[in-house]
Design an enzyme around this catalytic site. Structure first.
Site, short mmCIF file in Angstrom:
data_model
loop_
_atom_site.label_atom_id
_atom_site.label_comp_id
_atom_site.label_asym_id
_atom_site.label_seq_id
_atom_site.Cartn_x
_atom_site.Cartn_y
_atom_site.Cartn_z
N GLY A 1 3.41 1.46 2.68
CA GLY A 1 4.49 0.48 2.75
C GLY A 1 3.95 -0.90 2.51
N VAL B 1 3.03 -5.03 3.51
CA VAL B 1 2.49 -5.87 4.57
C VAL B 1 3.09 -7.26 4.43
CG1 VAL B 1 0.42 -6.81 5.64
CG2 VAL B 1 0.31 -4.60 4.50
N GLY C 1 0.83 -1.19 0.00
CA GLY C 1 0.00 0.00 0.00
C GLY C 1 0.86 1.23 0.00
N GLY C 2 0.20 2.36 0.00
CA GLY C 2 0.90 3.64 -0.07
C GLY C 2 1.82 3.84 1.11
N ASP D 1 -12.55 4.32 4.06
CA ASP D 1 -12.17 3.45 2.95
C ASP D 1 -12.79 2.07 3.12
OD1 ASP D 1 -11.04 2.90 0.52
OD2 ASP D 1 -9.07 2.41 1.34
#
Ligand SMILES: *[C@@H]1O[C@H](CO)[C@@H](O)[C@H](O)[C@H]1NC(C)=O
Ligand SMILES: *[C@@H]1O[C@H](CO)[C@@H](O)[C@H](O)[C@H]1NC(C)=O
Ligand SMILES: *[C@@H]1O[C@H](CO)[C@@H](O)[C@H](O)[C@H]1NC(C)=O
Ligand SMILES: *[C@@H]1O[C@H](CO)[C@@H](O)[C@H](O)[C@H]1NC(C)=O
Ligand SMILES: *[C@@H]1O[C@H](CO)[C@@H](O)[C@H](O)[C@H]1NC(C)=O
Ligand SMILES: *[C@@H]1O[C@H](CO)[C@@H](O)[C@H](O)[C@H]1NC(C)=O
Ligand SMILES: *[C@@H]1O[C@H](CO)[C@@H](O)[C@H](O)[C@H]1NC(C)=O
Ligand SMILES: *[C@@H]1O[C@H](CO)[C@@H](O)[C@H](O)[C@H]1NC(C)=O
Ligand SMILES: *[C@@H]1O[C@H](CO)[C@@H](O)[C@H](O)[C@H]1NC(C)=O
Ligand SMILES: *[C@@H]1O[C@H](CO)[C@@H](O)[C@H](O)[C@H]1NC(C)=O
Ligand SMILES: *[C@@H]1O[C@H](CO)[C@@H](O)[C@H](O)[C@H]1NC(C)=O
Length: 814
Positions: free
Chosen positions: A514, A516, A511-512, A627
C-alpha cells in the site's frame, strides 16, 4: 661487567646514610651485568611504540624498521584487544604466510615469541596452527598456542639461534596447510643478543658430559636451542626485567617439585657473591642467594631423593644446566656437603661438591649435562627428572644436597625443534571469551525524538521474514486486545485528519502493501509516516495484531520505531516515526543532496549494522530482515541511521502483489546462497548489508545496466577490484583523498567478508559493527593519516581477502 662488592658496599652505607645513598644504589642497580648489542622488541600489530608494565619500550610497526613481507600478495591484519598489556594488546593475524625481516649482526641470539590467547571474531583460536622459521631453523611446526598454553592467557617461547650469514634474520610464520582455514598470529617478537658461548660451546670445547654415553656432547652454532624450563630453585620467580640484561624469565620450582619431604630454603640476601668462576651475567644474584636443600634431619634425608620432574618432548637431546652456590656459613670446605645427582634416571654426579667446584663459599658456579630423552612408549611428553641424594655418610660431613637453579634446553642439530602439541585439557579447548563482548551493543534505548520518517522513495514489498520467535507468548493471546499500553491506538478519524483524508499529495512512498503518507498528529505538531495497507489485503486481523504486538516490542535506537496503529473498519494502518532526512540512498547517488563525509557514512553504517544485530540477536527473538538495502535505511533529524521495514513479511506474503517490483529493486542485494539453497538465515541479511557497504563506498546502484557487463553487479565488481587491489579506484570520487588507507582497508575487508559466498563464512552483525567501528577509529585517529596515506585513485592495494571478519579494535596494516 659490574663489580659486585661495590654494590654491597653501597648497600651497607645505605643503612647508615639512607636517602643520599639510595640514588647511588639505584643507579648501580640500573646497570645490568650484560648489555646486549641487539635488544629488539616488536609489538606486533601496534602502530606506535609503547611501554610494557616493566617499563621496557616495545617498538610499534609504523616505522618499518622491521619490514613484513607477505606471500602471494596477501595481507595480515592487526588486531587489538580491549584489555591486557604490552605486547599482548595487539597482534598480527594472517591466513597466509608472512615474514618479519629483522636487521641483525652476526652472533648468537635469544628469540622470544609472545602469544596472547585472545580469540577474535573471525579467528577461532582452535584454528591457529602454524609453523615458525627463523633463518634456516624451524622453531615451531603445526604449533597450537591454545594447546601449548594449557589454559594460561599468555605464552612465551624462547629459542636460541646463531646468525652467521647476512645482515638480517627472516622470521616466517606459515599457517599449517594440513588444516583448513588455519591461520598464524603473533603478539610480540623479541630478539636479544646473547653473550657469546653463554649457552653454546666454544670451538675449542671438548663438549659436555653426555649422560649414559661414553662420548662427550658437542654443539655449536649450527644447533638451535629451545628453552624448556628456567627455574629458580627455592625462591619465587624472577621477571625478565630483573635478569642480568638478557630479559630471561625465571620461574619458581614449586610446580615441578615432586618429592620434597621437609626440604629447607636457605637464603642470605646480604651476602657478597664472588663471580670468579662463572661470568656475573650467568644468572641473577638472587638465584645464587637462595636455594633448596634437604634439611638437617640426616635420618630422613638418607631415605628420600629430592626430586623435580620437568615435562619435555620425546626424541630430542636436552642440555641441562644446574646452578649452584654454597652460601650457608657452615659449608666452607670441600667434603662438607657431598651429594649424588641423577638426571633423567642417569647418574650425573656421584660426588657433587660445590665448594670443590667453585673454590669457596659465596662463589657461584654451574654444571652442564646433555641427555637424550627417547620415546618412552609413544608418549608425546616425558618427564626429565632431577634427583638429589646425600652421598654416603663416610663421604660427607652433612647428609644433605643443594640446588639453586635449573635450565633445560631442547637441542636440535638438524635445525628442527618442533615437537608435538600437548593434548588438549578438557574444557580448555574453548577459547576464552572474545575481548570485545557484544553486550554493550545491545542497547535498547528508546529514542524519544519525534522521529522522522522519510520519503520511502522506493518502498517496495515489506519483504521481511520473522523467522523464529523464541517466546511463544504471541501465539496464545489472540483474545487479548491490541496492546495500546505498548503502542498507541489511533482512530481512523485521527489518521484521516493527519493525512488530509489520505490526500495523494501526502504520499511519500509506495509499496506492494500500500501507500505511505506523511502526516501530522498531535494537532499538527508531530510528523509521522503512515503506512496504509491495501484495503484489499487479505491480512487477517489476528496476524495484524500479532505483528503489531511484536513490532511494538522491538525498540532500538537504530530501528525505526512503530508509534501506533489503527484498526478501524477494514483499514489496517501502521504509524511510524518520521525520518527527516529520508533514505540513505537519497544521500549517496542520483540525488541533489550534498555528498556525505566518510566519517558520517561510517557512523551511519555502524548504526544500521547495530539495528540489524538487534534484530538478529534480540533478547528474545531472531528476526531476519530479508530486505536490507539503502532505501530501507532511514536517517533521522540527527543523522542517526535507522533500519525500517522489518517484521512485516507475513503481511506481504499474503498480499502477493508487486512481487516483481520488489524483486527488481532488491535484486542487487540478493544473497546468492539463499537463491541456491532457498534456505534463509540471518547471513542473507549480512550479504545484503555487504552490498549496502559497497554502495556507501562507491556511491552507485547495486545494479547498473548502463555499464560494462563486468561492472553491472556492484557486489561482484567491488570484489573483483578488491582482489586486484584496485578498490581505491572505484570509490566515490568525492571521497578520493579523504579516506585514509587503514580505514579503507578495514572497511573493504568488512564489506568483502559480508559478501563471502558461503553464509557460514560471513561475520555476524556484531562483528560487522566492531569492524566498522575500527574503520571509524582508524579514520578519526589518523595515526598514519598523513597525505601519503590518503587514498586516491592511483592507490594500488596489494592484498587479498584473507579472512571472514576482523575486529578487535585496531587495524589493518601492511
Ligand atoms: C633494551 O631496549 C629497551 C627498549 O629500547 C630499553 O628500554 C632497555 O633499557 C634496553 N635494555 C638494555 C639492557 O639495553
Ligand atoms: C572453534 O572451532 C572449534 C573446532 O573447530 C569449534 O568446536 C568451536 O565451536 C569454534 N568456536 C567458535 C567460537 O566458533
Ligand atoms: C629474507 O627474505 C627476503 C624475502 O624473501 C629475501 O629477499 C632475503 O634475502 C631474506 N634474508 C635472509 C637473510 O635470508
Ligand atoms: C659461533 O659464533 C660466534 C659468534 O658468531 C663465534 O664467536 C664463535 O666462535 C662460533 N662458535 C663456533 C664453535 O664456531
Ligand atoms: C650472610 O653472608 C654474610 C657474608 O657473606 C655473613 O656475614 C652473614 O652472617 C650471612 N647471613 C646469614 C643470615 O647467614
Ligand atoms: C673470589 O674468589 C677467588 C677464588 O677463590 C679469590 O681468589 C678472590 O680473591 C675472591 N675475590 C673476592 C673479591 O673475594
Ligand atoms: C628425623 O626424621 C625421622 C623420620 O621422619 C624422625 O623419626 C626423627 O624424629 C627426625 N629427627 C629430628 C631431629 O627431627
Ligand atoms: C633415589 O634415586 C635413585 C636413582 O633413581 C634410586 O636408585 C634410589 O632408590 C632412590 N632412593 C630413594 C630413597 O627413593
Ligand atoms: C625414569 O624412571 C621412571 C620410573 O622408573 C620412568 O617412569 C621414567 O620414564 C624414566 N624416565 C626416563 C627419561 O627414562
Ligand atoms: C610428570 O610428573 C608429574 C608430576 O609428578 C606428573 O603429574 C605427570 O603425570 C608426569 N608426566 C609424565 C608424562 O610422566
Ligand atoms: C597438528 O596438531 C594437531 C593437534 O595436536 C594434530 O591433531 C594434528 O595431527 C597435527 N597435524 C600435523 C600435520 O602434524
Amino acid at each position: 661487567m659490574m663489580n659486585r662488592s661495590n654494590k654491597s658496599l653501597s648497600l651497607q652505607s645505605l643503612l647508615l646514610l639512607q636517602l643520599s645513598n639510595l640514588c647511588v644504589f639505584i643507579a648501580e642497580e640500573a646497570v645490568p651485568p650484560y648489555i646486549p648489542i641487539e635488544n629488539i622488541t616488536i609489538n606486533c600489530g601496534a602502530f606506535s611504540d609503547s611501554k610494557a608494565l616493566d617499563g621496557r619500550l616495545w617498538s610499534g610497526e609504523s616505522n618499518s624498521k622491521f619490514p613484513v613481507i607477505h606471500s602471494q600478495n596477501k595481507l595480515s591484519v592487526f588486531l587489538s584487544a580491549s584489555t591486557g598489556h604490552v605486547p599482548y594488546i595487539t597482534s598480527r593475524h594472517s591466513y597466509s604466510e608472512f615474514t618479519y625481516m629483522v636487521p641483525l649482526t652476526n652472533g648468537q641470539k635469544f628469540i622470544r615469541l609472545h602469544f596472547h590467547l585472545n580469540s577474535y571474531p573471525g579467528f577461532n583460536l582452535s584454528k591457529a596452527f602454524f609453523s615458525v622459521k627463523a633463518g634456516p631453523f624451524t622453531l615451531l611446526r603445526n604449533f597450537s598456542a591454545l594447546l601449548h598454553a594449557q589454559g594460561k592467557e599468555t605464552l612465551v617461547k624462547e629459542f636460541y639461534v646463531s646468525v652467521k650469514d647476512g645482515q638480517s634474520l627472516n622470521i616466517t610464520f606459515t599457517p599449517s596447510s594440513a588444516i583448513t582455514d588455519a591461520y598464524a598470529f603473533i603478539n610480540g617478537i623479541e630478539i636479544v643478543s646473547m653473550p657469546t658461548n653463554l649457552y653454546y660451546r666454544p670451538a675449542n670445547d671438548e663438549g659436555v658430559s653426555f649422560l649414559g654415553q661414553s662420548n662427550l656432547y658437542r654443539f655449536g652454532n649450527d644447533t638451535a636451542l629451545e628453552m624448556m624450563h628456567r627455574i629458580r630453585v627455592g625462591g619465587s620467580k624472577i621477571p625478565p626485567a630483573e635478569d642480568t640484561g638478557m630479559y630471561r624469565a625465571w620461574s619458581g620450582d614449586q610446580d615441578y617439585l615432586t618429592v620434597a619431604k621437609p626440604s629447607a630454603l636457605p637464603v642470605n640476601s646480604s651476602m657478597n657473591l664472588n663471580f670468579s668462576v662463572v661470568p656475573s651475567f650467568s644468572a641473577p644474584d638472587t638465584i645464587y642467594k637462595t636455594a633448596r636443600t634437604m634439611g638437617t634431619n640426616k635420618t630422613m634425608n638418607e631415605h628420600y631423593n629430592l626430586t623435580w620432574q620437568f615435562p619435555v618432548d620425546s626424541d630430542f637431546d636436552y642440555f641441562v644446566r644446574l646452578h649452584f652456590c654454597e652460601f650457608q656459613q657452615e659449608i666452607i670446605k670441600a667434603g662438607d656437603r657431598v651429594f649424588l645427582i641423577v638426571v633423567a634416571n642417569l647418574t650425573a654426579e656421584t660426588e657433587a661438591d660445590v665448594i670443590l667446584w667453585s673454590g669457596g663459599n659465596g662463589i657461584p658456579t654451574y654444571k652442564d649435562y646433555a641427555v637424550a630423552i627417547m620415546n618412552g612408549g609413544n608418549r608425546k611428553k616425558q618427564n626429565l627428572s632431577i634427583k638429589l641424594h646425600p652421598a654416603p655418610a663416610w663421604r660427607t660431613l652433612y647428609s644433605d644436597a643443594i640446588l639453586n637453579g635449573v635450565e633445560i634446553f631442547k637441542l636440535s642439530k638438524s635445525g628442527d625443534l618442533s615437537g608435538p602439541n600437548p593434548d588438549a585439557i578438557p574444557n580448555l579447548l574453548e577459547p576464552m571469551k572474545p575481548p570485545i563482548e557484544q553486550s554493550g551493543k545491545k542497547r535498547t534505548i528508546i529514542v524519544a525524538v519525534v522521529g522522522l520518517i522519510s520519503s520511502f522513495a522506493a518502498i517496495s514489498l515489506l519483504f521481511f521474514l520473522i523467522l523464529r520467535i523464541r517466546s511463544s507468548k504471541f501465539a496464545n493471546n489472540s483474545n487479548r486486545a491490541l496492546p495500546s499500553d505498548i503502542c498507541r491506538h489511533f482512530s481512523l478519524r485521527e489518521i484521516k485528519a493527519a493525512t488530509n483524508n489520505f490526500d495523494k499529495n501526502f504520499i511519500i512512498g509506495r509499496g506492494g502493501f500500500g501507500d505511505v503518507y506523511k502526516g501530522f498528529i498531535n494537532a499538527g505538531s508531530t510528523p509521522v509516516a503512515i503506512k496504509r495497507l491495501n484495503p484489499g489485503s487479505q491480512q487477517g486481523v489476528l496476524e495484524f495484531r500479532t505483528e503489531i504486538e511484536m513490532l511494538s516490542q522491538l525498540r532500538h535506537q537504530n530501528l525505526v520505531s512503530l508509534m501506533g496503529y489503527c484498526k478501524d473498519n477494514n483499514e489496517m494502518i501502521l504509524v511510524y516515526d518520521y525520518m527527516v532526512h529520508g533514505t540513505l540512498r537519497d544521500h549517496l547517488y542520483n540525488t541533489n543532496n550534498p555528498p556525505l563525509q566518510w566519517e558520517k557514512r561510517l557512523k551511519m553504517c555502524i548504526g544500521a549494522a547495530g539495528g540489524l544485530h538487534y534484530l538478529h540477536r534480540g533478547p528474545d527473538h531472531t528476526i531476519i530482515h530479508r530486505d536490507v538495502k539503502t532505501t530501507n535505511i532511514l536517517l533521522s533529524e540527527k543523522w542517526v541511521a535507522k533500519v525500517s521495514d522489518f517484521g512485516l513479511s507475513k503481511i506481504n506474503e499474503l498480499s502477493n502483489t508487486h512481487i516483481s517490483t520488489a524483486v527488481k529493486d532488491s535484486f542487487g542485494y540478493l544473497d546468492p546462497e539463499y537463491v541456491r539453497l532457498q534456505q534463509l538465515t540471518e547471513k542473507s541479511d549480512v550479504y545484503s548489508f555487504g552490498v549496502v557497504l559497497c554502495e556507501v563506498l562507491c556511491a552507485r546502484a547495486p545494479i547498473d545496466g548502463t555499464v560494462d557487463h563486468l561492472q553491472i553487479s556492484l557486489a561482484e565488481w567491488a570484489q573483483h577490484c578488491y582482489n586486484n587491489g584496485t578498490l581505491a579506484q572505484i570509490i566515490d570520487p568525492y571521497l578520493q583523498g579523504k579516506i585514509n588507507l587503514p580505514s579503507l582497508l578495514k572497511f573493504g575487508e568488512v564489506a568483502m567478508s559480508c559478501l563471502a559466498s558461503e553464509g557460514s563464512k560471513r561475520p555476524a552483525m556484531s562483528e560487522v559493527v566492531c569492524g566498522l567501528e575500527l574503520a571509524l577509529q582508524l579514520q578519526e585517529s589518523g595515526i598514519i593519516g598523513n597525505d601519503e596515506n590518503h587514498v586516491n585513485d592511483s592507490t594500488v592495494i596489494d592484498y587479498h581477502v584473507l579472512f571472514t571478519s576482523g575486529s578487535g579494535s585496531l587495524n589493518v596494516g601492511r
